[in-house]
Design a protein around this motif. Sequence first.
Motif, PDB file in Angstrom:
ATOM      1  N   LEU A  86       0.911  -1.278  -0.028  1.00 32.69           N
ATOM      2  CA  LEU A  86      -0.066   0.050  -0.095  1.00 32.69           C
ATOM      3  C   LEU A  86       0.874   1.421  -0.117  1.00 32.69           C
ATOM      4  O   LEU A  86       0.588   2.293  -0.820  1.00 32.69           O
ATOM      5  CB  LEU A  86      -1.026   0.026   1.336  1.00 32.69           C
ATOM      6  N   VAL A  87       1.870   1.092   0.753  1.00 33.58           N
ATOM      7  CA  VAL A  87       2.767   2.331   0.728  1.00 33.58           C
ATOM      8  C   VAL A  87       3.384   2.509  -0.478  1.00 33.58           C
ATOM      9  O   VAL A  87       3.355   3.652  -1.011  1.00 33.58           O
ATOM     10  CB  VAL A  87       3.959   2.182   1.818  1.00 33.58           C
ATOM     11  N   LYS A  88       3.890   1.398  -1.106  1.00 30.85           N
ATOM     12  CA  LYS A  88       4.492   1.733  -2.338  1.00 30.85           C
ATOM     13  C   LYS A  88       3.541   2.133  -3.665  1.00 30.85           C
ATOM     14  O   LYS A  88       3.690   2.815  -4.249  1.00 30.85           O
ATOM     15  CB  LYS A  88       5.063   0.278  -2.886  1.00 30.85           C
ATOM     16  N   SER A  89       2.251   1.712  -3.485  1.00 28.01           N
ATOM     17  CA  SER A  89       1.485   2.040  -4.412  1.00 28.01           C
ATOM     18  C   SER A  89       0.952   3.577  -4.236  1.00 28.01           C
ATOM     19  O   SER A  89       0.929   4.296  -5.132  1.00 28.01           O
ATOM     20  CB  SER A  89       0.142   1.217  -4.136  1.00 28.01           C
ATOM     21  N   VAL A  90       0.942   3.981  -3.078  1.00 28.28           N
ATOM     22  CA  VAL A  90       0.514   5.513  -2.614  1.00 28.28           C
ATOM     23  C   VAL A  90       1.676   6.216  -3.347  1.00 28.28           C
ATOM     24  O   VAL A  90       1.491   7.333  -3.974  1.00 28.28           O
ATOM     25  CB  VAL A  90       0.284   5.613  -1.306  1.00 28.28           C
ATOM     26  N   LEU A  91       2.880   5.884  -3.104  1.00 32.01           N
ATOM     27  CA  LEU A  91       4.177   6.665  -3.538  1.00 32.01           C
ATOM     28  C   LEU A  91       4.315   6.779  -4.968  1.00 32.01           C
ATOM     29  O   LEU A  91       4.303   7.975  -5.577  1.00 32.01           O
ATOM     30  CB  LEU A  91       5.496   5.965  -2.852  1.00 32.01           C
ATOM     31  N   VAL A  92       3.986   5.595  -5.647  1.00 29.85           N
ATOM     32  CA  VAL A  92       4.244   5.865  -6.958  1.00 29.85           C
ATOM     33  C   VAL A  92       3.003   6.645  -7.956  1.00 29.85           C
ATOM     34  O   VAL A  92       3.232   7.137  -8.646  1.00 29.85           O
ATOM     35  CB  VAL A  92       4.343   4.410  -7.753  1.00 29.85           C
ATOM     36  N   SER A  93       1.852   6.593  -6.860  1.00 28.22           N
ATOM     37  CA  SER A  93       0.739   7.249  -7.512  1.00 28.22           C
ATOM     38  C   SER A  93       0.672   8.778  -7.071  1.00 28.22           C
ATOM     39  O   SER A  93       0.304   9.664  -8.047  1.00 28.22           O
ATOM     40  CB  SER A  93      -0.423   6.469  -6.887  1.00 28.22           C
ATOM     41  N   GLY A  96       6.311   9.974  -6.392  1.00 29.58           N
ATOM     42  CA  GLY A  96       7.470   9.192  -6.664  1.00 29.58           C
ATOM     43  C   GLY A  96       8.861   9.726  -6.021  1.00 29.58           C
ATOM     44  O   GLY A  96       9.581   8.965  -5.906  1.00 29.58           O
ATOM     45  N   GLN A  97       8.973  11.011  -5.632  1.00 27.29           N
ATOM     46  CA  GLN A  97      10.103  11.378  -5.316  1.00 27.29           C
ATOM     47  C   GLN A  97       9.907  11.779  -3.969  1.00 27.29           C
ATOM     48  O   GLN A  97      11.075  12.537  -3.251  1.00 27.29           O
ATOM     49  CB  GLN A  97      10.466  12.802  -6.032  1.00 27.29           C
ATOM     50  N   PHE A  98       9.380  11.112  -3.212  1.00 24.40           N
ATOM     51  CA  PHE A  98       8.900  11.667  -1.637  1.00 24.40           C
ATOM     52  C   PHE A  98      10.156  11.290  -0.882  1.00 24.40           C
ATOM     53  O   PHE A  98      10.596  11.927  -0.111  1.00 24.40           O
ATOM     54  CB  PHE A  98       7.903  10.358  -0.909  1.00 24.40           C
ATOM     55  N   CYS A  99      11.037  10.284  -1.174  1.00 28.95           N
ATOM     56  CA  CYS A  99      12.366   9.870  -0.397  1.00 28.95           C
ATOM     57  C   CYS A  99      13.463  11.065  -0.766  1.00 28.95           C
ATOM     58  O   CYS A  99      14.596  10.903  -0.037  1.00 28.95           O
ATOM     59  CB  CYS A  99      12.599   8.447  -0.489  1.00 28.95           C
ATOM     60  N   PHE A 100      13.238  11.544  -1.822  1.00 34.89           N
ATOM     61  CA  PHE A 100      14.403  12.340  -2.285  1.00 34.89           C
ATOM     62  C   PHE A 100      14.284  13.995  -2.192  1.00 34.89           C
ATOM     63  O   PHE A 100      15.183  14.687  -2.645  1.00 34.89           O
ATOM     64  CB  PHE A 100      14.679  12.028  -3.776  1.00 34.89           C
ATOM     65  N   HIS A 101      13.100  14.456  -1.800  1.00 31.04           N
ATOM     66  CA  HIS A 101      13.005  15.908  -1.777  1.00 31.04           C
ATOM     67  C   HIS A 101      12.707  16.265  -0.458  1.00 31.04           C
ATOM     68  O   HIS A 101      12.460  15.553   0.605  1.00 31.04           O
ATOM     69  CB  HIS A 101      11.822  16.401  -2.889  1.00 31.04           C
ATOM     70  N   GLY A 102      12.706  17.633  -0.078  1.00 31.20           N
ATOM     71  CA  GLY A 102      12.554  18.084   1.369  1.00 31.20           C
ATOM     72  C   GLY A 102      11.267  18.824   1.472  1.00 31.20           C
ATOM     73  O   GLY A 102      11.185  19.682   2.329  1.00 31.20           O
ATOM     74  N   ASN A 238       7.811  -2.742  -9.021  1.00 31.37           N
ATOM     75  CA  ASN A 238       9.492  -2.202  -9.226  1.00 31.37           C
ATOM     76  C   ASN A 238       9.732  -0.965  -8.238  1.00 31.37           C
ATOM     77  O   ASN A 238      10.716  -0.224  -8.759  1.00 31.37           O
ATOM     78  CB  ASN A 238       9.550  -1.928 -10.558  1.00 31.37           C
ATOM     79  N   ALA A 239       9.012  -0.918  -7.216  1.00 32.28           N
ATOM     80  CA  ALA A 239       9.286   0.695  -6.582  1.00 32.28           C
ATOM     81  C   ALA A 239      10.047   0.416  -5.071  1.00 32.28           C
ATOM     82  O   ALA A 239      10.127   1.149  -4.402  1.00 32.28           O
ATOM     83  CB  ALA A 239       7.592   1.213  -6.158  1.00 32.28           C
ATOM     84  N   ASP A 240      10.849  -0.677  -5.074  1.00 37.87           N
ATOM     85  CA  ASP A 240      11.704  -0.896  -3.876  1.00 37.87           C
ATOM     86  C   ASP A 240      12.742   0.384  -3.649  1.00 37.87           C
ATOM     87  O   ASP A 240      12.664   0.624  -2.307  1.00 37.87           O
ATOM     88  CB  ASP A 240      12.321  -2.204  -3.750  1.00 37.87           C
ATOM     89  N   ASP A 241      13.064   0.862  -4.616  1.00 35.95           N
ATOM     90  CA  ASP A 241      14.064   1.866  -4.275  1.00 35.95           C
ATOM     91  C   ASP A 241      13.354   3.229  -4.069  1.00 35.95           C
ATOM     92  O   ASP A 241      13.991   3.948  -3.498  1.00 35.95           O
ATOM     93  CB  ASP A 241      14.911   1.919  -5.813  1.00 35.95           C
ATOM     94  N   TYR A 242      12.204   3.189  -4.173  1.00 35.11           N
ATOM     95  CA  TYR A 242      11.382   4.398  -3.753  1.00 35.11           C
ATOM     96  C   TYR A 242      11.112   4.685  -2.411  1.00 35.11           C
ATOM     97  O   TYR A 242      10.608   5.379  -1.959  1.00 35.11           O
ATOM     98  CB  TYR A 242       9.901   4.671  -4.812  1.00 35.11           C
ATOM     99  N   LYS A 244      13.003   2.991   0.226  1.00 35.07           N
ATOM    100  CA  LYS A 244      14.294   2.821   1.145  1.00 35.07           C
ATOM    101  C   LYS A 244      14.087   3.852   2.403  1.00 35.07           C
ATOM    102  O   LYS A 244      14.533   3.206   3.405  1.00 35.07           O
ATOM    103  CB  LYS A 244      15.428   2.838   0.172  1.00 35.07           C
ATOM    104  N   CYS A 245      13.662   4.751   1.984  1.00 33.66           N
ATOM    105  CA  CYS A 245      13.736   5.951   3.262  1.00 33.66           C
ATOM    106  C   CYS A 245      12.864   5.547   4.272  1.00 33.66           C
ATOM    107  O   CYS A 245      13.015   5.882   5.366  1.00 33.66           O
ATOM    108  CB  CYS A 245      13.863   7.336   2.763  1.00 33.66           C
ATOM    109  N   LEU A 246      12.054   4.763   4.159  1.00 31.53           N
ATOM    110  CA  LEU A 246      10.863   4.368   5.073  1.00 31.53           C
ATOM    111  C   LEU A 246      11.453   3.026   5.806  1.00 31.53           C
ATOM    112  O   LEU A 246      10.618   2.839   6.831  1.00 31.53           O
ATOM    113  CB  LEU A 246       9.517   4.250   4.355  1.00 31.53           C
ATOM    114  N   TYR A 247      11.869   2.085   5.233  1.00 36.62           N
ATOM    115  CA  TYR A 247      12.308   1.019   5.732  1.00 36.62           C
ATOM    116  C   TYR A 247      13.744   0.561   6.103  1.00 36.62           C
ATOM    117  O   TYR A 247      13.886  -0.371   6.589  1.00 36.62           O
ATOM    118  CB  TYR A 247      11.458  -0.243   4.857  1.00 36.62           C
ATOM    119  N   ASP A 248      14.644   1.592   6.043  1.00 33.90           N
ATOM    120  CA  ASP A 248      15.794   1.469   6.331  1.00 33.90           C
ATOM    121  C   ASP A 248      16.129   1.419   7.752  1.00 33.90           C
ATOM    122  O   ASP A 248      15.469   2.172   8.424  1.00 33.90           O
ATOM    123  CB  ASP A 248      16.933   2.399   5.439  1.00 33.90           C
TER     124      ASP A 248
END
Length: 248
Positions: A86-93, A96-102, A238-242, A244-248
Amino acid sequence: MDLSTENEEEVAVPPRRDRLAWFKGRPIWQRAALVVAAFLALPYLLIFLYWPFFVRPVSTLMLRDAVLLRGADRQWVSFDNIAPVLVKSVLVSEDGQFCFHGGVDWGEMRMLLEDTLRGQATRGGSTIPMQTSKNLFLWNGRSFVRKTLELPLAVTSSVVWSKRRMMEIYLNIAEWGPGIFGIEAAARHYFKVPASKLSSRQAALLAVSLPNPFDRVASKPGRGLRQLASLIERRARNADDYIKCLYD
């Protein structure tokens, strides 16, 4: 000597000072400015109060329903009890840059501004921090004033909260239908399962219904919604890389 009179003088209490005298003595325009400043500062105070993981924020939309005596279904769930799909689906929808912007995707905002100036604005441009700030502190509907207030709130909350805390709050206050707040309530309402047990298809349908949850019903998707959900479902695989900031 009259001792009663002397004692009364010794214990005499000075007149109480009006604690609001400094405020009441100011011109009306200054008082109005102070009230507006306090109103604008309140969300920033709440951002710090909402930082601890055990605090469960209440959005302006929830307060609206409470004031209007509307029924509401809200079931808070910790981030660990939300299906990663669900987290991945919401992010890609949604972002998609959630982990990379401020908090704000400035590249997306620049393109949105350029499209708007050309009269061709077709994109929303809102990141998840921006949507969280809007849902928590502001109101629905597009306006320049709301967007102006939304941007600094998104940046500030992104500085104070971790990415994980941001996503937890967002998924727990998002409205998935009339009076249906949060992913746990949405999962149980539409698919009769907890948020931790959502399938990839169910997650995709919930994700694509978020932009317009009053017209898009996750459990009764039309042809267009099914096609959009299929696209999000494929991207989520294919959104595992998107995330990582949530599960590392």
